[in-house]
Design a protein around this motif. Sequence first.
Motif, PDB file in Angstrom:
ATOM      1  N   ARG A 441       0.829  -1.198   0.000  1.00 18.83           N
ATOM      2  CA  ARG A 441       0.000   0.000   0.000  1.00 18.83           C
ATOM      3  C   ARG A 441       0.866   1.251   0.000  1.00 18.83           C
ATOM      4  O   ARG A 441       0.620   2.182  -0.755  1.00 18.83           O
ATOM      5  N   ALA A 444       2.469   1.590  -3.384  1.00 14.89           N
ATOM      6  CA  ALA A 444       1.512   2.081  -4.374  1.00 14.89           C
ATOM      7  C   ALA A 444       1.253   3.570  -4.196  1.00 14.89           C
ATOM      8  O   ALA A 444       1.128   4.318  -5.171  1.00 14.89           O
ATOM      9  N   SER A 448       2.190   6.285  -7.117  1.00 13.98           N
ATOM     10  CA  SER A 448       1.129   7.117  -7.687  1.00 13.98           C
ATOM     11  C   SER A 448       1.394   8.593  -7.429  1.00 13.98           C
ATOM     12  O   SER A 448       1.237   9.435  -8.319  1.00 13.98           O
ATOM     13  N   LEU A 498      -3.873   8.851   0.542  1.00  7.03           N
ATOM     14  CA  LEU A 498      -4.111   7.484   0.120  1.00  7.03           C
ATOM     15  C   LEU A 498      -4.015   6.487   1.262  1.00  7.03           C
ATOM     16  O   LEU A 498      -4.634   5.434   1.220  1.00  7.03           O
ATOM     17  N   THR A 684      -9.660   1.581  -7.455  1.00  7.11           N
ATOM     18  CA  THR A 684      -9.001   1.594  -8.761  1.00  7.11           C
ATOM     19  C   THR A 684      -7.535   1.193  -8.640  1.00  7.11           C
ATOM     20  O   THR A 684      -7.022   0.400  -9.439  1.00  7.11           O
ATOM     21  N   ILE A 685      -6.854   1.731  -7.638  1.00 13.38           N
ATOM     22  CA  ILE A 685      -5.450   1.375  -7.427  1.00 13.38           C
ATOM     23  C   ILE A 685      -5.315  -0.112  -7.123  1.00 13.38           C
ATOM     24  O   ILE A 685      -4.456  -0.807  -7.678  1.00 13.38           O
ATOM     25  N   ARG A 688      -6.116  -2.364 -10.284  1.00 10.35           N
ATOM     26  CA  ARG A 688      -5.044  -2.328 -11.282  1.00 10.35           C
ATOM     27  C   ARG A 688      -3.882  -3.225 -10.866  1.00 10.35           C
ATOM     28  O   ARG A 688      -3.292  -3.938 -11.679  1.00 10.35           O
ATOM     29  N   ARG A 689      -3.551  -3.216  -9.604  1.00 12.14           N
ATOM     30  CA  ARG A 689      -2.447  -4.054  -9.121  1.00 12.14           C
ATOM     31  C   ARG A 689      -2.842  -5.527  -9.143  1.00 12.14           C
ATOM     32  O   ARG A 689      -2.032  -6.391  -9.488  1.00 12.14           O
TER      33      ARG A 689
END
Length: 755
Positions: A441, A444, A448, A498, A684-685, A688-689
């Motif tokens: 996390r 990511a 991002s 995030l 979404t994150i 995608r992963r």
Amino acid sequence: MSGRLLKWMGIAVFATTVSAMGLYLFTRDGLAQADQSASVIGAFIGLSALALTLYMRFADRRTPSASSEETIAAAKKALTVLVIQQWRTEEAIRSLDEPEPIPISWRLVDDASLMDHPRLVGEHALTFSGSSDEIPALADAFQTLRRRRLIITGGPGTGKTTLAIQLLLHLAGPERREADPVPVLVPVNGWDTAAYPRLHDWLATRLSADYPALRAAEFGADAAHALVTYGHILPILDGLDEIPPPARIAVISALNRWLASDDQFILTSRTTEYAQAVRQAGDVLTATAVIAPAAITTASAETYLRTCLPPVSRHDWTPVWSALRDGCCPGLSKLAETALGLWLIRTVYITPAADPAALTGVLAQQETTLRTHLFDHLIAAVINSRPPSSDSADYFRPRTAWNPERARDHLAYLARLLRDHNTYDLAWWHLAQHTVPGTERRRAVRESAVTMGIWGGFTVVVMIALLIGVSEPPLFLMMIVLMIWLMFDLTFTLSVGLETWFAETPGYADLHLSGRTADLIAHVRNALANGLTFGILGGLVLGLMYGFANGLIYGLAGGLAVGLVYGILGGFIVGFVVGFADGMIKWAEQPASSTAATLPLTSWKADRALTLLRVVTLGLAVGLPVGLLAGSSFGRLAALAAGFAGGLPVGLPVGLASGLAAGLMVGLSRGLTFGNHHAWLAYTIAVRRLAKKEHLPRELMAFLDDAHRLGLLRTIGPIYQFRHAELQDHLAAPPSSSSEPTSRAAPPRSTENAI
């Protein structure tokens, strides 16, 4: 005058005021006009605030009260329509009445330790019985109970939830009397008895979230609470067995402690789990009838399966009928005693017109082996038998042709995920929290944030350089500083935001003004105060920078004077517009809902729309005034040759383009981190992963929606569940335990066209 017309009049007045204010400022040039400009701006703001205040006070008088009988009756009628629409669609997807309901007989339990004294339950308690294919009789038996309280028990796959839905549709249907409550099905695992000791409080909150139409202005602010308080809701609590044992005890204790004598409910639970909960709680549910299903007889199973087949079958089913009658295939006979078993046989063999030879072969000797075989071929059977349809209203077919093996892998991953978290509820906004570990996390978040920050800052700086160039060094210097700040701000805000997004719930934008004007005033007032403060301070800093840079060319005193005037006035305008936009967004942001019953896909789309609304609104709020400032400055350069009036048409488009580019990046920075609902971004994150690892498809919500259309999943409010808990358990099991039996039988072959 209608409230809708007043709303748009108020918006038009504000938009006109701001536009006139901006045009007046940017058509003035030089320090001599600064004082006059500030006076006119103040007058415009005062008129705008006066118009908005008058409108809001008038609109508040139009807000109805939720306490009137007429208002409650209207809300009840609207809820009834929504409930029927929601569950008629679910009934069609689950094929509960196609071609006819599975004939399951229901009767009172024989175990006296599970049910209260018969005389407390009702006069006709000892004769309470009925069948799932005769729902009106069962509904009448329920209504004759003294307190109309019922618990539906049974083993796995015996049709408990199906019966609850059938009763709901009948009790909410045309034969419902006006005084009867509206049946509403909710999963009991959403009830936190620590936060909501009383069922009524939790139920009102759940109704308001699942059926946002109850929050419409014409019903008042507390319509859901009023419906529950005055006994207009019949709660159907599904799945007591799906919560941990301590929670089951808490639910039983809360129901006995807080329900009044006229409170009704229906509860579903597996028999073993309910018996254990009652024993540990030390008491049964007061004045509540408890029913359980009888095993489906061989004759009833054969009749039902024959009815599902076409009059002329493509395959010979005679061996199946013989095996059911003489009992030579114990596994088949045992499986056909439950609703789940009949559904599996129908879905895997009858619907795709497959050869039923395996139903009387080696697999049919043991129930567990035969059930495993049917589960193994269930997903391929429903996908191959239902070609996709582009018609979004066709709820019987998917919209995409999914590969059966890949679809099974995706569903198995989700099943294991739910098993690991000890739940049967698939909430899309929990996906990120449950699938992205802390280390991944943070990685990511960093990836991002840095990517967006560098890309955004570099892109806008290059655009400013190309549009404005170095012909006015002070302005270009300010833009460079602004973009560097934007790059670091975007990186920082994303890094901070995030981390918390992975645990946030969905939201949506409620733009209805009627009945919410006082809240709007409070939000706008607070946001304006913050916006003006930071806008003026920021303008002062940029003005000083501009003044020092300009002073190196034209003289320090003159440069500082011009820079401060333009910086403070520009900061005032930007702060005012951005503050107003911030206040509007905070006011509009609400917990996830839609205009109808909340579904998983609608809540996902609503949260996505809220995010886009933040980005666009804040981007335009910053971009327009910044663009006008840049256009005015660039227009002055063009005025050297053509005069200010002739240079403005040249400079304004260039300035607007650069300002909007900068504003949209600021809107992206602030919009992505603003507010309390960012579930779509975290989702979404995560997706995608997970898609890169081939665990889930990139278009996950479309996949889940199609799985629901195929009957593999079901929906309860905004949550997905597997159609049967046994299907989830099967998919979550290790591959060896589910695939081993299939090696002894070939998969069913369909004579239909397969994809």
